[in-house]
Design a protein around this motif. Structure first.
Motif, PDB file in Angstrom:
ATOM      1  N   ARG A  32      -2.800   0.518  -7.143  1.00  0.00           N
ATOM      2  CA  ARG A  32      -3.936   1.110  -6.437  1.00  0.00           C
ATOM      3  C   ARG A  32      -5.245   0.472  -6.888  1.00  0.00           C
ATOM      4  O   ARG A  32      -6.147   0.232  -6.078  1.00  0.00           O
ATOM      5  CB  ARG A  32      -3.975   2.616  -6.728  1.00  0.00           C
ATOM      6  CG  ARG A  32      -4.502   3.441  -5.612  1.00  0.00           C
ATOM      7  CD  ARG A  32      -3.746   4.755  -5.548  1.00  0.00           C
ATOM      8  NE  ARG A  32      -4.000   5.546  -6.739  1.00  0.00           N
ATOM      9  CZ  ARG A  32      -5.005   6.424  -6.841  1.00  0.00           C
ATOM     10  NH1 ARG A  32      -5.851   6.589  -5.840  1.00  0.00           N
ATOM     11  NH2 ARG A  32      -5.153   7.137  -7.921  1.00  0.00           N
ATOM     12  N   LEU A  81      -5.861   5.978  -0.103  1.00  0.00           N
ATOM     13  CA  LEU A  81      -5.660   5.121  -1.264  1.00  0.00           C
ATOM     14  C   LEU A  81      -6.770   5.260  -2.300  1.00  0.00           C
ATOM     15  O   LEU A  81      -6.574   4.959  -3.471  1.00  0.00           O
ATOM     16  CB  LEU A  81      -5.541   3.657  -0.823  1.00  0.00           C
ATOM     17  CG  LEU A  81      -4.175   3.315  -0.247  1.00  0.00           C
ATOM     18  CD1 LEU A  81      -4.194   1.982   0.487  1.00  0.00           C
ATOM     19  CD2 LEU A  81      -3.122   3.280  -1.351  1.00  0.00           C
ATOM     20  N   GLU A  82      -7.954   5.685  -1.859  1.00  0.00           N
ATOM     21  CA  GLU A  82      -9.071   5.821  -2.791  1.00  0.00           C
ATOM     22  C   GLU A  82      -9.735   7.190  -2.618  1.00  0.00           C
ATOM     23  O   GLU A  82     -10.933   7.260  -2.344  1.00  0.00           O
ATOM     24  CB  GLU A  82     -10.115   4.729  -2.545  1.00  0.00           C
ATOM     25  CG  GLU A  82      -9.576   3.312  -2.635  1.00  0.00           C
ATOM     26  CD  GLU A  82     -10.615   2.276  -2.181  1.00  0.00           C
ATOM     27  OE1 GLU A  82     -11.817   2.485  -2.384  1.00  0.00           O
ATOM     28  OE2 GLU A  82     -10.217   1.254  -1.604  1.00  0.00           O
ATOM     29  N   ALA A 112       1.412   1.676  -3.491  1.00  0.00           N
ATOM     30  CA  ALA A 112       0.176   1.872  -4.257  1.00  0.00           C
ATOM     31  C   ALA A 112      -0.299   3.322  -4.219  1.00  0.00           C
ATOM     32  O   ALA A 112      -1.015   3.763  -5.122  1.00  0.00           O
ATOM     33  CB  ALA A 112      -0.927   0.952  -3.726  1.00  0.00           C
ATOM     34  N   SER A 117       0.830  -1.198   0.000  1.00  0.00           N
ATOM     35  CA  SER A 117       0.000   0.000   0.000  1.00  0.00           C
ATOM     36  C   SER A 117       0.866   1.251   0.000  1.00  0.00           C
ATOM     37  O   SER A 117       0.478   2.271  -0.576  1.00  0.00           O
ATOM     38  CB  SER A 117      -0.997  -0.007   1.156  1.00  0.00           C
ATOM     39  OG  SER A 117      -0.341  -0.210   2.368  1.00  0.00           O
ATOM     40  N   HIS A 127      -5.530  -2.879  -5.282  1.00  0.00           N
ATOM     41  CA  HIS A 127      -5.854  -2.666  -3.881  1.00  0.00           C
ATOM     42  C   HIS A 127      -7.352  -2.429  -3.720  1.00  0.00           C
ATOM     43  O   HIS A 127      -8.015  -3.015  -2.856  1.00  0.00           O
ATOM     44  CB  HIS A 127      -5.054  -1.444  -3.406  1.00  0.00           C
ATOM     45  CG  HIS A 127      -4.808  -1.396  -1.947  1.00  0.00           C
ATOM     46  ND1 HIS A 127      -5.680  -0.808  -1.086  1.00  0.00           N
ATOM     47  CD2 HIS A 127      -3.802  -1.881  -1.195  1.00  0.00           C
ATOM     48  CE1 HIS A 127      -5.206  -0.913   0.152  1.00  0.00           C
ATOM     49  NE2 HIS A 127      -4.062  -1.557   0.115  1.00  0.00           N
ATOM     50  N   ARG A 128      -7.885  -1.583  -4.602  1.00  0.00           N
ATOM     51  CA  ARG A 128      -9.309  -1.255  -4.558  1.00  0.00           C
ATOM     52  C   ARG A 128     -10.154  -2.505  -4.802  1.00  0.00           C
ATOM     53  O   ARG A 128     -11.141  -2.760  -4.122  1.00  0.00           O
ATOM     54  CB  ARG A 128      -9.596  -0.185  -5.618  1.00  0.00           C
ATOM     55  CG  ARG A 128     -10.911   0.497  -5.472  1.00  0.00           C
ATOM     56  CD  ARG A 128     -10.936   1.813  -6.257  1.00  0.00           C
ATOM     57  NE  ARG A 128     -10.346   1.664  -7.570  1.00  0.00           N
ATOM     58  CZ  ARG A 128      -9.354   2.434  -8.050  1.00  0.00           C
ATOM     59  NH1 ARG A 128      -8.853   3.386  -7.326  1.00  0.00           N
ATOM     60  NH2 ARG A 128      -8.893   2.231  -9.249  1.00  0.00           N
ATOM     61  N   GLU A 133      -0.892   3.764 -10.103  1.00  0.00           N
ATOM     62  CA  GLU A 133      -2.292   3.567 -10.455  1.00  0.00           C
ATOM     63  C   GLU A 133      -2.657   2.081 -10.554  1.00  0.00           C
ATOM     64  O   GLU A 133      -3.721   1.655 -10.113  1.00  0.00           O
ATOM     65  CB  GLU A 133      -2.610   4.296 -11.764  1.00  0.00           C
ATOM     66  CG  GLU A 133      -4.082   4.335 -12.120  1.00  0.00           C
ATOM     67  CD  GLU A 133      -4.988   4.668 -10.926  1.00  0.00           C
ATOM     68  OE1 GLU A 133      -5.903   3.861 -10.670  1.00  0.00           O
ATOM     69  OE2 GLU A 133      -4.791   5.681 -10.248  1.00  0.00           O
TER      70      GLU A 133
END
Lengths: 201, 201
Positions: free
Chosen positions: A120, B173-174, A113, A110, A123-124, A117
């Motif tokens: 990330r 992160l988001e 991340a 993370s 991760h999402r 992109e």
């Protein structure tokens, strides 16, 4: 003649070795030769399957996620009550050396991340899947009137995932202070009021 | 003749520039020359004050922490009710671009701290200080009977800090999915039951 399953299993062996090496040495210090040694394969095999450090890191995270989802899947279909659900959630926390290592991999991932992109987006996807499964468990509770009918399951799932992350972060950075008991007591304090039955007794 | 205050202020200017550069480019990509450019000083001045990337990172985190503690100090002595306390806690979250950048610095730092004893000890000191201040606020609430007399303030402080971290991690992160409203709604859902008055009306 190598079969498909051998390739899949070889990839997963290397990914598992990457989890071990990254979790113990950190991402910066982790070298492909260490991964090869731990995975009992040649360095050439590692580079054959993973052509960059990011690819290896990605595979390591996928391995961590796969293990978590596999372990959670066993209880996925069961009809849990709130207490059992909290126990299931506790299983995400860094309660032992193996899961502490997994959390360190998550940290490495993370951290990278934030500004990458592709990582990330992976991760999402992982968070979306965890949140979706949790929402399903909560809907089960609600259907059996063990959770208030007007509880907002989306916000509640978000809250539970945030609690896991927050505790995991602390316990990973201060494992000497965060015993499994302390982690579980804090988890229970936070989740019990959120998951309480609308009709006590 | 330079005075002590100039040195302190110069150090802080450079640290602030480091926050901006690390928060925007990430730790790996951040170069001393970028920090110098943003801080309007020479590269020599940066290396004079900070002799390694870890030293600069350390200063950047200290700057982030100092800002947070300064902003929290304003309300530190006030007698807050639960709702006001939740608003104060919300101010820790990455609700705008500046605090999102601070959180990215925190990510870079904690990712490195996992395996670096010195950074880890700084991290721990910071968390201890935040937790101590929070405990004080909770004790104030309890003294004014706005929190159950038997509430365990230690576990409660741990829980609140975990909630901040968990939400901060997701929102950093988001950021595109975690609006300030979503962050605050999730925070409120989790904290309201924990901080509720023992005698409603």
């Amino acid at each position: 003649m190598p079969k498909l399953v051998d390739h899949v299993s070889r990839r997963r062996t290397i990914a598992g070795a990457a989890v071990q090496v990254i979790g113990e040495l950190g991402l910066d210090a982790a070298r492909l030769v260490d991964v090869a040694r731990v995975g009992l394969v040649t360095t050439g095999a590692v580079t054959h399957y993973f052509d960059s450090k990011d690819a290896l890191l990605e595979a390591a995270l996928l391995e961590v996620v796969t293990r978590i989802l596999e372990s959670q899947a066993e209880t996925g279909e069961a009809s849990l009550n709130s207490g059992e659900l909290i126990d299931t959630i506790a299983a995400f926390l860094p309660l032992d050396q193996a899961s502490l290592r997994d959390w360190r991999v998550w940290f490495a991932f993370s951290g990278r991340a934030v500004l990458n992109e592709r990582l990330r987006s992976l991760h999402r996807q992982y968070y979306d899947e965890i949140t979706r499964r949790l929402g399903q468990q909560l809907a089960n509770l609600q259907a059996r009137s063990q959770l208030a009918a007007d509880a907002d399951l989306g916000v509640l799932s978000d809250a539970i995932v945030a609690v896991i992350d927050g505790l995991g972060v602390r316990a990973t950075l201060e494992p000497e202070s965060w015993s499994p008991d302390r982690q579980k007591a804090t988890l229970r304090l936070m989740l019990s009021p959120l998951l309480k039955s609308p009709r006590p007794n």
